[in-house]
Design an enzyme around this catalytic site. Sequence first.
Site, PDB file in Angstrom:
ATOM      1  N   GLU A  99     -14.054   1.753  -0.312  1.00 16.63           N
ATOM      2  CA  GLU A  99     -13.641   2.351   0.998  1.00 16.63           C
ATOM      3  C   GLU A  99     -13.847   3.822   1.042  1.00 16.63           C
ATOM      4  O   GLU A  99     -13.880   4.131   2.109  1.00 16.63           O
ATOM      5  CB  GLU A  99     -11.871   2.291   0.994  1.00 16.63           C
ATOM      6  CG  GLU A  99     -11.347   3.113  -0.285  1.00 16.63           C
ATOM      7  CD  GLU A  99      -9.794   2.771  -0.130  1.00 16.63           C
ATOM      8  OE1 GLU A  99      -9.287   1.798   0.422  1.00 16.63           O
ATOM      9  OE2 GLU A  99      -9.035   3.522  -0.575  1.00 16.63           O
ATOM     10  N   ASP A 113       0.719  -1.399  -0.044  1.00 18.37           N
ATOM     11  CA  ASP A 113      -0.032   0.074  -0.043  1.00 18.37           C
ATOM     12  C   ASP A 113       0.805   1.264  -0.188  1.00 18.37           C
ATOM     13  O   ASP A 113       2.262   1.312   0.309  1.00 18.37           O
ATOM     14  CB  ASP A 113      -0.942  -0.005   1.343  1.00 18.37           C
ATOM     15  CG  ASP A 113      -2.240   0.759   0.754  1.00 18.37           C
ATOM     16  OD1 ASP A 113      -2.253   1.439   0.074  1.00 18.37           O
ATOM     17  OD2 ASP A 113      -3.086   0.594   1.900  1.00 18.37           O
TER      18      ASP A 113
END
Length: 654
Positions: free
Chosen positions: A459, A404
Amino acid sequence: MKKIVLVLIMFLIIHQTYSQDYTIKSPNETIQLHLKVDKDISWTASLKGHTIIKDVKIGMDFTSGENFGTNAQVKAHATKKTTSMIYPGVPHKDAEIKDEYTQLVLTFKGKYQLEIRAYNDGVAYQFTDKNKRNRNVKAETLNITFPEDATSFFPKENSMYSHNERLYLNKVVAEIPATEFCSLPVVFNTDTAKVLFTETALHDYPGMFLKGNGNSTVNAIFPKFVLEAVDHKMEPDRNQTINKEADFIAKASDNKTYPWRVFIISDDDRTFIESNLTYQLAKPQAIENTDWIKPGKVAWDWYNANNIYGVDFKSGLNTATYKYYIDFASSNKIEYIILDEGWTKSTTEILDYSPNIDVPELIRYGKEKGVDIILWTLWKPLDANLTTILDKYKSWGAKGIKVDFMQRNDQYMVNSYEQIAMECAKRELLVDFHGSFKPSGLRRQYPNVINYEGVKGSENNKWSKDVTPEHNVTIPFIRMAAGPMDYTPGAMSNGQRANYIVKGKRPMSMGTRAHQVAMYVVYEAPLQMLCDSPSRYYKEQETVDFITQIPTIWDETIVLHGAIGDYIAVARRKDNTWYIGAMTDWSPRALELDLAFLKAGNYNMEIFKDGVNANRFAEDYKKDLIEVNSNSKIKAKMAPGGGWSAIITIKKQD
């Protein structure tokens, strides 16, 4: 008089040397590309006789040696037609891909080549440097001019330091100022057809962006070569400040082949989903054995903030909570769980785990239950100690990593993606690139790269109202053309526009329950998330039972209906079972689904659709079971923000 004749003859000889024209057509002859070499290199493209791309100027400038496309002189050219089959190691949408194109290769004075290909669904070009020397790339020229009044679905960026998670803004191309630019892929719309532009076979070179000019031309721009990147004052574990850049975009080695520039061209929006061009043009597979690469579904913790309930222990970042996730995954035949942020000792100390989470014990427990574990990590600490960290995770028995916060597109970062993919492949580890740029061909070379984010996904429900049904039926046609996308569907708390609320720890989605379920067929993601809390899923077992029947990789894909930003209906086959997913924007719709793609015989169709009151209560759904055959035509009726799904199996003989 003789002098005048001599001058004319010399002019004609010189003009013939510098001005040369070449035309190639797609195998079905619907797409035509006309290339002209006259000091510079330019081309146009048409579809069914209509000019779609008015003019494209291409070239490359270097710090030394011959530039590409400047005073260009062709030494030789060759044209041929090619037809072959590609069999992906991990098939994302088709187990067999017909690779058919017409090819033109131009060899230029200055020791470089230009290869151009015309496919039935688009065109592409690629430069190759035949010089045996190292030099720096100052700039790459790509100026694309569209017909007047062209518009764009424009994924506007604010910085090249970006997650590339954008909305697609409707813009008139001529009104995009020079101060605005976008990431790829991007779609341009003319009166007669659309063009999707992206890149593939991106290796050892920065990713491309496109900027406006206040006219009908857009230009390529690139991040500069990074000389110094330092920790950002805010969140230094994951964010960087680029302090110093070079005056060039890339360091180039000898015999360098540059990325393919890909233009998917069609007057039918369905083409952008069915196209495999970004895969076809990528480098061939570098892994001999792919048997260990196991696609599947993932029970995911971060979206729902580890909020489980009805248990006799405190939920959160601890071993007991993750064993609960494993139990849920096991009972529903879900292949993986992810330990997302919080499992490590700290976000930078990623060789050790939190004292509240016994990772080796969770991996042991998961194996006992038939569930494997994927570990989340930030890119920065991983990049600093890659092989040691991967060796440690492998020794624990982890099956992959979720990387990430890369956020960069420069040459170093592109190389880092490939290094991570290669080192993970050596250790038989999967890779999910989050906080990433779009897929750019690496997934073919290293099929253990099983998913990418680079998309504004669910998200965002935790902090915005961005992820609307309209957005959800835009991204399959644009972002997904580049490759799979980690959108993370599966929200069980669903709302219509009037009653949607942003809730960070208890997020809900816009659109209906059936809209969410349809994503499992519509969205390509070999590693596909179930984003909601297992406790909520236990209360919605009927929905879970339908979702978990849906595969994550496919043998065949047919798009039944499609209009960018409006609606989509996709049929996909795995083995002998067909799956259909349909989604709409905020407009209610009824799409007729022609089942002529079925082979002869009788079938059972299990349907998951919007309930009669889904326009008021988005979680309302209904299941049906009917019999169908290849002559059947089914109405898929959808509420505002709605969806419709079906699983079609061969009817067993009595």
